[in-house]
Design a protein around this motif. Structure first.
Motif, PDB file in Angstrom:
ATOM      1  N   GLY A  85       0.228 -59.883 -22.812  1.00 50.37           N
ATOM      2  CA  GLY A  85       0.120 -60.272 -24.206  1.00 50.37           C
ATOM      3  C   GLY A  85      -0.620 -59.291 -25.081  1.00 50.37           C
ATOM      4  O   GLY A  85      -0.844 -59.561 -26.266  1.00 50.37           O
ATOM      5  N   GLN A  86      -0.998 -58.118 -24.536  1.00 51.55           N
ATOM      6  CA  GLN A  86      -1.719 -57.103 -25.323  1.00 51.55           C
ATOM      7  C   GLN A  86      -0.697 -56.103 -25.879  1.00 51.55           C
ATOM      8  O   GLN A  86      -0.629 -54.948 -25.484  1.00 51.55           O
ATOM      9  N   TYR A  91       1.937 -50.800 -27.043  1.00 53.96           N
ATOM     10  CA  TYR A  91       2.746 -50.061 -28.014  1.00 53.96           C
ATOM     11  C   TYR A  91       2.160 -48.668 -28.274  1.00 53.96           C
ATOM     12  O   TYR A  91       2.868 -47.653 -28.239  1.00 53.96           O
ATOM     13  N   VAL A  92       0.860 -48.614 -28.541  1.00 57.34           N
ATOM     14  CA  VAL A  92       0.214 -47.329 -28.847  1.00 57.34           C
ATOM     15  C   VAL A  92       0.325 -46.367 -27.660  1.00 57.34           C
ATOM     16  O   VAL A  92       0.640 -45.182 -27.816  1.00 57.34           O
ATOM     17  N   MET A 113       8.691 -53.425 -28.074  1.00 58.09           N
ATOM     18  CA  MET A 113       7.424 -54.160 -27.990  1.00 58.09           C
ATOM     19  C   MET A 113       6.976 -54.636 -29.366  1.00 58.09           C
ATOM     20  O   MET A 113       6.534 -55.774 -29.535  1.00 58.09           O
ATOM     21  N   ALA A 114       7.091 -53.771 -30.361  1.00 59.14           N
ATOM     22  CA  ALA A 114       6.659 -54.147 -31.714  1.00 59.14           C
ATOM     23  C   ALA A 114       7.546 -55.249 -32.283  1.00 59.14           C
ATOM     24  O   ALA A 114       7.069 -56.174 -32.947  1.00 59.14           O
ATOM     25  N   LEU A 115       8.846 -55.162 -32.018  1.00 58.62           N
ATOM     26  CA  LEU A 115       9.754 -56.191 -32.501  1.00 58.62           C
ATOM     27  C   LEU A 115       9.467 -57.530 -31.830  1.00 58.62           C
ATOM     28  O   LEU A 115       9.488 -58.585 -32.474  1.00 58.62           O
ATOM     29  N   HIS A 119       6.157 -57.256 -35.530  1.00 58.32           N
ATOM     30  CA  HIS A 119       5.443 -56.325 -36.395  1.00 58.32           C
ATOM     31  C   HIS A 119       6.431 -55.237 -36.826  1.00 58.32           C
ATOM     32  O   HIS A 119       6.535 -54.187 -36.186  1.00 58.32           O
ATOM     33  N   PRO A 120       7.172 -55.491 -37.916  1.00 58.76           N
ATOM     34  CA  PRO A 120       8.245 -54.567 -38.311  1.00 58.76           C
ATOM     35  C   PRO A 120       7.749 -53.180 -38.711  1.00 58.76           C
ATOM     36  O   PRO A 120       8.472 -52.204 -38.510  1.00 58.76           O
ATOM     37  N   ASN A 121       6.567 -53.062 -39.294  1.00 58.38           N
ATOM     38  CA  ASN A 121       6.092 -51.740 -39.706  1.00 58.38           C
ATOM     39  C   ASN A 121       5.867 -50.831 -38.491  1.00 58.38           C
ATOM     40  O   ASN A 121       6.258 -49.658 -38.498  1.00 58.38           O
ATOM     41  N   GLU A 122       5.234 -51.384 -37.446  1.00 58.16           N
ATOM     42  CA  GLU A 122       5.021 -50.595 -36.234  1.00 58.16           C
ATOM     43  C   GLU A 122       6.360 -50.300 -35.544  1.00 58.16           C
ATOM     44  O   GLU A 122       6.574 -49.211 -35.015  1.00 58.16           O
TER      45      GLU A 122
END
Length: 601
Positions: A85-86, A91-92, A113-115, A119-122
């Motif tokens: 869940g992290q 992602y980073v 992962m971002a989707l 989190h659309p911006n990431e």
């Protein structure tokens, strides 16, 4: 022996055919990030006969360096973090690995992962890297465009789209332009999107699709004059274009003028099937059913098994009372549909219409046979209620109840169960088995004590059984639960007035119903009847004439007739009663009124 989890994850992730998570229907962010296959801007359009094939897109080469221990550790740790869940740490880490290795598959996984975390911006940052590392990837481009449409700055897609159009095979440019226009329509900044569209298509003024796209864009920006001008330009380029004439009709504000444009086009180009379909549908919208029927019959000559045409002709023939023809078309529709199992159309409406046609000719067994073929779905409960009503009509009341009781046991939610309980009570009321109906509703109220629908039905049936105490209790509970329910005030007030008791209270209740629904003819009838019971003859006649003017219902006419008879207007009263008798020969209220007043019609 199974592979360790991290190794399995790694092998899947680095697979060249790995794909982003498929969007769920409820995940708006992810769904917006993936354009449909019909809207992809990079799939080559299949070449028509005599046309050159589109140039194949080159494939993007994958990096070839060895997978170092450090990179492997970063990939594995990101996957483990994501599973816990992290998402941000995962992602980073993965995006950094993608930048280091220049591997587009890692950028793709970071975007996934971002989707997943919404989190659309990431996700957009990762997809930008993905498109940079795999510039010819259709999938990367689709996700990039979808995410850009969610943002406030869509101008960055202009150079990319312009480049794609320039590099495309000439035969593919037209369809691509239309796809670009549809994509830009999704942008929040409509005017900005239209400016981008104009810039992108500017180098291709001789293409029909350029002007169609500009017409559509102008129309969505409420620039009707520009839209019509662009559609006319498209028609000049190709006078027989179905796409151009349909676009011009769409952007023409006057419906009559639009239909004339299409009609004139068909006179010149009678083989234009899509235009004829649109014309036929327009005639249906204008309720010109006979003319629409003629157009669909013309369409059927070209394709005798076209499902849309067969279905349309079935409905139109029923609508225009050509029941035999309607039955023929609907039966053929079901035959063709059954032979095409891959087609996902629902046959329910066709079966319902065929059942209705059979009932019209009093063939109850055939009507039931059609209803029995309806499979579970959105209309299933309504169909079971209709089956029960037909079985009741043929005298099989117990069989009808079994159908509804079985449906109740299969009900998927409370709304469906309530509907079926009411259906069972209704067939018992229609059969004048009022106590049985009251028992069914009473049992339903034990489960749903605050259902105003069940309470109202219970009140109406207990009125029939003479259980006025329970009737009044139920109606007063509705008023408590739903203070703006005009039917409860009206029903209670009318019951008191009809029994000639507590008349001031009856008038007060009905006047409250009038406040809530001043144009309801049945409430006006109740008020007139209550005023009559009070001896206010002028007010009574005024209200009942108003009610009958709103709706010439037999029971309203019977009440008005009694007031007129009492006031010495006997000829007019008899005329109203004869009208009621012709509309409803078995009306019990009329029979009791004539017997009580000793009137022979």
């Amino acid at each position: 022996m199974k592979k360790p989890l991290a190794i399995v994850t790694l092998s899947v992730m680095l697979s060249a055919c790995a794909s982003l998570r498929q969007p769920s229907e409820t995940d708006a962010t992810t769904a917006a990030a993936a354009t449909s296959k019909k809207q992809t801007l990079v799939k080559a359009t299949p070449a028509r006969k005599g046309q050159a094939k589109a140039k194949a897109q080159p494939e993007d080469a994958l990096p070839t360096p060895e997978l170092s221990d450090e990179v492997l550790f970063r990939i594995m740790s990101s996957e483990i973090a994501f599973q816990r869940g992290q998402w941000q740490a995962a992602y980073v880490t993965l995006l950094g690995a993608a930048q280091q290795t220049r591997d587009p598959r890692l950028a793709k996984r970071a975007a996934e992962m971002a989707l997943a975390a919404r989190h659309p911006n990431e996700a957009l940052a990762a997809v930008r890297l993905w498109t940079e590392l795999a510039p010819h990837s259709d999938e990367a481009l689709q996700n990039y465009l979808g995410l850009i449409m969610l943002g406030d700055n869509i101008s960055e897609i202009q150079p990319l789209m312009a480049q794609r159009l320039a590099e495309a095979d000439p035969q593919a440019r037209g369809p691509m332009i239309l796809q670009i226009q549809r994509l830009l329509m999704r942008a929040k900044d409509k005017s900005g999107a239209y400016i981008i569209l104009q810039n992108i298509v500017a180098p291709y003024p001789t293409l029909l699709e350029t002007h169609v796209a500009l017409a559509q864009g102008a129309f969505s920006n409420r620039d009707g004059e520009r839209a019509r001008d662009e559609a006319k330009q498209a028609l000049k380029i190709k006078p027989d274009s179905e796409l151009a004439i349909l676009t011009l009709a769409q952007v023409t504000p006057d419906g009559t003028e639009a239909m004339k444009l299409v009609s004139d086009f068909l006179k010149k180009y009678p083989d234009s099937r899509e235009v004829r379909v649109a014309y036929a549908r327009g005639l249906v919208e204008q309720k010109q059913f006979e003319q629409a029927r003629s157009q669909f019959q013309t369409l059927l000559k070209d394709d005798k098994d076209d499902l849309t045409t067969l279905y349309a002709l079935g409905i139109l023939n029923v609508q225009t009372n050509h029941l035999t023809e309607g039955e023929t078309y609907l039966k053929r529709y079901l035959e063709v549909l059954a032979a095409q199992p891959e087609d996902e159309r629902d046959p329910t409406q066709a079966l319902l219409l065929l059942s209705q046609i059979a009932e019209e000719r009093n063939d109850i067994p055939a009507a039931l046979k059609y209803l029995e073929q309806v499979e579970p779905g959105e209309s299933y409960n309504a169909v079971q209620i209709r089956r029960a009503q037909l079985m009741t009509k043929s005298g099989d009341i117990d069989g009808a109840r079994k159908v509804l009781q079985q449906a109740q046991s299969d009900a998927g939610n409370d709304r469906e169960l309530l509907q079926l309980i009411q259906g069972e009570a209704q067939i018992l009321r229609d059969s004048e088995r009022y106590q049985d109906a009251a028992d069914v509703l009473s049992a339903g109220l034990k489960r749903f004590p605050d259902s105003t629908d069940l309470l109202y039905d219970y009140a109406m049936v207990t009125d029939k059984t003479g259980n006025y105490k329970d009737m009044e209790t139920s109606l007063r509970k509705i008023i408590e639960l739903a203070p703006n329910n005009q039917h409860a005030y009206n029903a209670l007030g009318y019951s008191l007035a009809d029994r000639n008791i507590r008349l001031p209270e009856a008038v007060s209740l009905i006047k409250k119903a009038v406040e809530l629904a001043p144009e309801d003819p049945f409430i006006a009838d109740s008020l007139g009847w209550a005023e009559f019971r009070m001896g206010n003859m002028d007010e009574a006649e005024k209200e009942l004439r108003r009610a009958y003017g709103l709706r010439p219902d037999p029971e309203i006419g019977i009440h008005l007739g009694e007031i007129l008879w009492t006031r010495g207007k006997q000829d007019e009263a008899k005329k109203l009663w004869r009208e009621a008798q012709s509309k409803d020969p078995k009306n019990d209220v009329l029979k009791s009124t004539l017997e009580r007043l000793k009137v022979q019609l």
